[in-house]
Design an enzyme around this catalytic site. Structure first.
Site, PDB file in Angstrom:
ATOM      1  N   HIS A 176       0.801  -1.288  -0.202  1.00 21.71           N
ATOM      2  CA  HIS A 176      -0.038  -0.183   0.001  1.00 21.71           C
ATOM      3  C   HIS A 176       0.950   1.167   0.016  1.00 21.71           C
ATOM      4  O   HIS A 176       2.269   1.004   0.365  1.00 21.71           O
ATOM      5  CB  HIS A 176      -1.001   0.115   1.351  1.00 21.71           C
ATOM      6  CG  HIS A 176      -1.901  -0.980   1.214  1.00 21.71           C
ATOM      7  ND1 HIS A 176      -1.861  -2.140   2.233  1.00 21.71           N
ATOM      8  CD2 HIS A 176      -2.966  -1.147   0.378  1.00 21.71           C
ATOM      9  CE1 HIS A 176      -3.213  -2.723   1.992  1.00 21.71           C
ATOM     10  NE2 HIS A 176      -3.624  -2.295   0.971  1.00 21.71           N
ATOM     11  N   CYS A 214      -2.727  -0.047   9.709  1.00 18.49           N
ATOM     12  CA  CYS A 214      -3.647  -0.880   9.319  1.00 18.49           C
ATOM     13  C   CYS A 214      -4.758  -1.279  10.438  1.00 18.49           C
ATOM     14  O   CYS A 214      -5.898  -1.675  10.220  1.00 18.49           O
ATOM     15  CB  CYS A 214      -3.085  -2.146   8.790  1.00 18.49           C
ATOM     16  SG  CYS A 214      -1.603  -2.253   8.123  1.00 18.49           S
TER      17      CYS A 214
HETATM   18  C1  CIR Z   1      -3.736  -8.019   3.156  1.00 17.43           C
HETATM   19  O1  CIR Z   1      -2.739  -8.470   2.499  1.00 17.43           O
HETATM   20  O2  CIR Z   1      -4.508  -7.156   2.803  1.00 17.43           O
HETATM   21  C2  CIR Z   1      -3.376  -8.073   4.708  1.00 17.43           C
HETATM   22  N1  CIR Z   1      -2.575  -9.278   4.675  1.00 17.43           N
HETATM   23  C3  CIR Z   1      -2.695  -6.814   5.326  1.00 17.43           C
HETATM   24  C4  CIR Z   1      -3.246  -5.568   5.106  1.00 17.43           C
HETATM   25  C5  CIR Z   1      -2.327  -4.464   5.705  1.00 17.43           C
HETATM   26  N2  CIR Z   1      -2.867  -3.267   5.574  1.00 17.43           N
HETATM   27  C6  CIR Z   1      -2.461  -2.119   5.292  1.00 17.43           C
HETATM   28  O3  CIR Z   1      -1.426  -2.027   5.463  1.00 17.43           O
HETATM   29  N3  CIR Z   1      -3.270  -1.085   5.561  1.00 17.43           N
END
Ligand code: CIR
Length: 253
Positions: free
Chosen positions: A161, A248
């Protein structure tokens, strides 16, 4: 200033959450402890924390930041780019309508993960990534404009991201990793450069003049504190195994 945060409790199925590289499965019990320490840190920064029940049918649902963006003037429910996460947002618009007069939703074929959205006051930077597409960003900016806010997109070449590589720490200051250091849209910011071996620390979080920083990244921690900011280090090892960082784990508003 932020007053509130919404988090979602980790679920046992997180051991099968999405990840780019295999660094072993997260330990659920340890993740619960780290999540609880995170919530305590948010409270110590003055936030009222709402803890939503876990959703075991969605292994990545603890990463609630990807489900919505809460601006000063409206809430925007995201449309997560990963198929397995798409329905994590069910019921969220209804819940947010108790907090916001204006609640919007990104719709197909748009996709947008909140982790791709970096807030700088009323201006938003939106990463175009494997999760967020141009249509999702277009809809997002259209919603912003209805409330006299605006934004622009940054094409990402690497990282999950946008906020995996850059975070706004207020006071016109960002922490940023090498690939984005010289990006034209970021040229006006004062920069704290994060070395590549500590890239994970680029996901640090400003909360009411405290900076949450992941523990285990000493160069980054001292670079951030040398710039006069007060840091709170938190262990996120189990979330890191799923490419998740500090931002997150909450929606802050
Ligand atoms: C994903 O791949 O969507 C999750 N394992 C990790 C999401 C992390 N979110 C973020 O950086 N905002």
């Amino acid at each position: 200033m932020f007053k509130n945060a919404i988090v979602r409790k980790p679920c046992p199925s997180m051991v099968s959450g999405l990840r780019d590289q295999d660094n072993g499965d997260p330990d659920f019990e340890r993740a619960v402890k780290q999540h609880s320490d995170y919530c305590d840190a948010l409270r110590q920064c003055g936030l009222e924390v709402t803890e939503l029940e876990s959703m075991n049918q969605f292994p990545d649902s603890v990463f609630i930041e990807d489900n919505a963006v809460l601006t000063r003037k409206c809430a925007i429910v995201a449309r997560p780019g990963a198929d397995s996460r798409r329905n994590e947002t069910e019921g969220l618009a209804e819940m947010l309508s108790c907090l916001y007069e204006s609640v919007y939703e990104i719709t197909a074929p748009g996709t947008l993960d909140g982790g791709d959205v970096m807030m700088v006051g009323d201006y938003y930077y939106i990463g175009l990534s494997e999760r967020t597409n141009a249509e999702g960003a277009r809809q997002f900016i259209e919603f912003l404009k209805q409330h006299d806010m605006d934004g622009d997109t940054i094409q990402l070449e690497a990282g999950l991201h946008l906020k995996s590589s850059v975070s706004y720490l207020e006071h016109n200051q960002i922490v940023v990793t090498e690939p984005l250091t010289n990006h034209a849209l970021l040229s006006e910011f004062k920069k704290i450069i994060i070395e590549s071996e500590e890239a994970y620390a680029a996901n640090s979080v400003w909360i009411n003049d405290n900076i949450l920083v992941p523990s285990g990244f000493p160069q980054s921690a001292s670079a951030i504190s040398e710039s006069g900011l007060s840091i709170v280090e938190l262990d996120t090892s189990e979330f890191r195994k799923l490419d998740g960082g500090l931002s997150c784990l909450s929606l802050r508003f």
